[in-house]
Design an enzyme around this catalytic site. Structure first.
Site, short mmCIF file in Angstrom:
data_model
loop_
_atom_site.label_atom_id
_atom_site.label_comp_id
_atom_site.label_asym_id
_atom_site.label_seq_id
_atom_site.Cartn_x
_atom_site.Cartn_y
_atom_site.Cartn_z
N ASP A 180 -2.33 1.29 6.05
CA ASP A 180 -1.16 2.11 6.38
C ASP A 180 -1.19 2.43 7.87
O ASP A 180 -2.22 2.39 8.52
CB ASP A 180 -1.12 3.41 5.56
CG ASP A 180 0.29 3.95 5.40
OD1 ASP A 180 0.85 3.84 4.30
OD2 ASP A 180 0.86 4.46 6.41
N ASP B 184 -0.59 -1.09 12.09
CA ASP B 184 0.85 -1.29 11.95
C ASP B 184 1.03 -2.72 11.40
O ASP B 184 0.62 -3.69 12.06
CB ASP B 184 1.52 -1.15 13.32
CG ASP B 184 3.03 -1.29 13.26
OD1 ASP B 184 3.55 -1.94 12.31
OD2 ASP B 184 3.69 -0.74 14.16
N TYR C 74 18.32 -2.93 6.04
CA TYR C 74 17.47 -2.72 4.86
C TYR C 74 17.85 -3.70 3.76
O TYR C 74 17.01 -4.42 3.21
CB TYR C 74 17.61 -1.28 4.36
CG TYR C 74 16.65 -0.94 3.24
CD1 TYR C 74 15.33 -0.61 3.52
CD2 TYR C 74 17.06 -0.94 1.90
CE1 TYR C 74 14.43 -0.31 2.51
CE2 TYR C 74 16.17 -0.64 0.88
CZ TYR C 74 14.86 -0.32 1.20
OH TYR C 74 13.98 -0.02 0.19
N THR D 211 10.41 9.34 -2.77
CA THR D 211 9.32 9.00 -1.84
C THR D 211 9.60 9.67 -0.50
O THR D 211 10.56 10.44 -0.35
CB THR D 211 9.22 7.48 -1.64
OG1 THR D 211 10.34 7.04 -0.88
CG2 THR D 211 9.15 6.73 -2.96
P1 ADP Z 1 8.45 4.13 -0.09
O1 ADP Z 1 7.32 4.37 -1.03
O2 ADP Z 1 9.80 4.34 -0.70
O3 ADP Z 1 8.35 2.81 0.65
P2 ADP Z 1 7.24 5.98 1.82
O4 ADP Z 1 7.78 6.23 3.21
O5 ADP Z 1 6.80 7.18 1.02
O6 ADP Z 1 8.40 5.23 1.06
O7 ADP Z 1 6.03 4.94 1.89
C1 ADP Z 1 6.01 3.85 2.76
C2 ADP Z 1 4.61 3.73 3.35
O8 ADP Z 1 4.59 2.59 4.20
C3 ADP Z 1 4.21 4.94 4.19
O9 ADP Z 1 2.89 5.35 3.86
C4 ADP Z 1 4.28 4.41 5.61
O10 ADP Z 1 3.36 5.04 6.50
C5 ADP Z 1 3.94 2.95 5.40
N1 ADP Z 1 4.44 2.15 6.50
C6 ADP Z 1 5.71 2.14 7.01
N2 ADP Z 1 5.78 1.32 8.06
C7 ADP Z 1 4.54 0.80 8.24
C8 ADP Z 1 3.97 -0.10 9.16
N3 ADP Z 1 4.70 -0.62 10.14
N4 ADP Z 1 2.66 -0.41 9.04
C9 ADP Z 1 1.92 0.11 8.06
N5 ADP Z 1 2.38 0.98 7.15
C10 ADP Z 1 3.67 1.32 7.24
#
Ligand code: ADP
Length: 263
Positions: free
Chosen positions: A42, A68, A168, A203
């Site tokens: 994450d 990332d 999206y 979420t």
């Molecule tokens: P959903 O479960 O609906 O996708 P969330 O925002 O709760 O929504 O979860 C998405 C997860 O993906 C979050 O923990 C976020 O930090 C992670 N995330 C988003 N963009 C990136 C990225 N570029 N690299 C790594 N993790 C990411």
């Protein structure tokens, strides 16, 4: 096949991207609870640390990697490192995603106002990083001649979506076809690739805006079951697709949406 052990993931190594929050966290928890070693990826250090600590507290086997996913080199190196350290990689859940700006029904989200910057960021995170994660995992799974890959798409990728924006919906539509493309290429290697197409879940996506009562109601009104979903409601389908219970499923993208796309 032993019926009572259909969902047992003991001894398996699973990578989950976007594991710190929302659907990724719920999926990580269920994989760990059913015996997998989970490698959490994450971007957000705080939620990642909290998720890792929770798993540790439960006595589950976990490791965490803060990157990332749109940094393709870092994502490749991380997945390679996990596979090489454990000697195998059994499950990939490509889940990390971002929302992608205003709804196309608003002025800000109308086609003439979609900026290159927004479009590119959403495509980089939702589509390209999903491709790179699948590519990296597939390299190891092809050699093993086994593996499970689950990509998190969206019902916004199954048809034009009145609740989201261009970037999206387009990125998620491409994820749906990426799953299908990978499924036939990887099938001879016993690597099964499926997708989940969630409807609205509670979420933190879009800064957790779905938790605002008016926005939650607008989403709930589109769902035949009349409500949005709790994140834990993704667990059963994710576990099914990562387990031997789904051994003849590949190339499927399954909605989990309270009936939304059935209407
Ligand atoms: P959903 O479960 O609906 O996708 P969330 O925002 O709760 O929504 O979860 C998405 C997860 O993906 C979050 O923990 C976020 O930090 C992670 N995330 C988003 N963009 C990136 C990225 N570029 N690299 C790594 N993790 C990411």
């Amino acid at each position: 096949m032993q019926a009572e052990k259909l969902f047992d993931l003991k001894g398996q190594v699973a990578v989950v991207t976007g594991a710190g929050s929302g659907l990724g966290l719920a999926i990580t928890k269920t994989l760990a609870a059913n015996g997998a070693h989970v490698a959490l990826i994450d971007l957000n250090p705080e939620t990642l640390a909290a998720a890792y600590q929770w798993l540790n507290g439960q006595g589950y086997s976990a490791e965490s990697h803060q990157i990332d996913v749109s940094d393709s080199a870092a994502l490749r190196a991380t997945i390679d490192g996990i596979a090489e350290k454990h000697g195998h990689l059994d499950i990939l859940v490509a889940n990390a995603g971002i929302s992608g700006g205003p709804n196309s029904r608003t002025d800000a989200g109308a086609i003439e106002n979609v900026s290159d910057e927004l479009w590119n960021r959403v495509v980089d995170v939702n589509l390209t990083a999903t491709f790179v994660a699948i590519q990296s995992a597939a390299k190891h799974m092809k050699k093993q001649k086994s593996g499970r890959i689950v990509a998190i798409a969206s019902i916004a990728g199954l048809r034009g979506d009145p609740m989201t924006g261009y970037a999206y919906a387009s990125s998620k539509g491409a994820v749906v076809n990426l799953v299908k493309q990978a499924s036939w290429e990887l099938a001879p290697y016993n690597v099964l690739v499926n997708g989940i197409a969630p409807g609205p879940f509670r979420t933190n996506i879009a800064g957790g805006r779905i938790r605002e009562p008016e926005i939650e109601k607008a989403f709930a009104d589109t769902v035949p079951l009349g409500r949005i979903a709790e994140t834990d409601e993704i667990m059963g389908l994710a576990l099914l697709l990562c387990s031997k219970a789904s051994s003849f499923m590949t190339g499927a993208v399954i909605p989990i949406d309270g009936g939304t796309v059935a209407v």
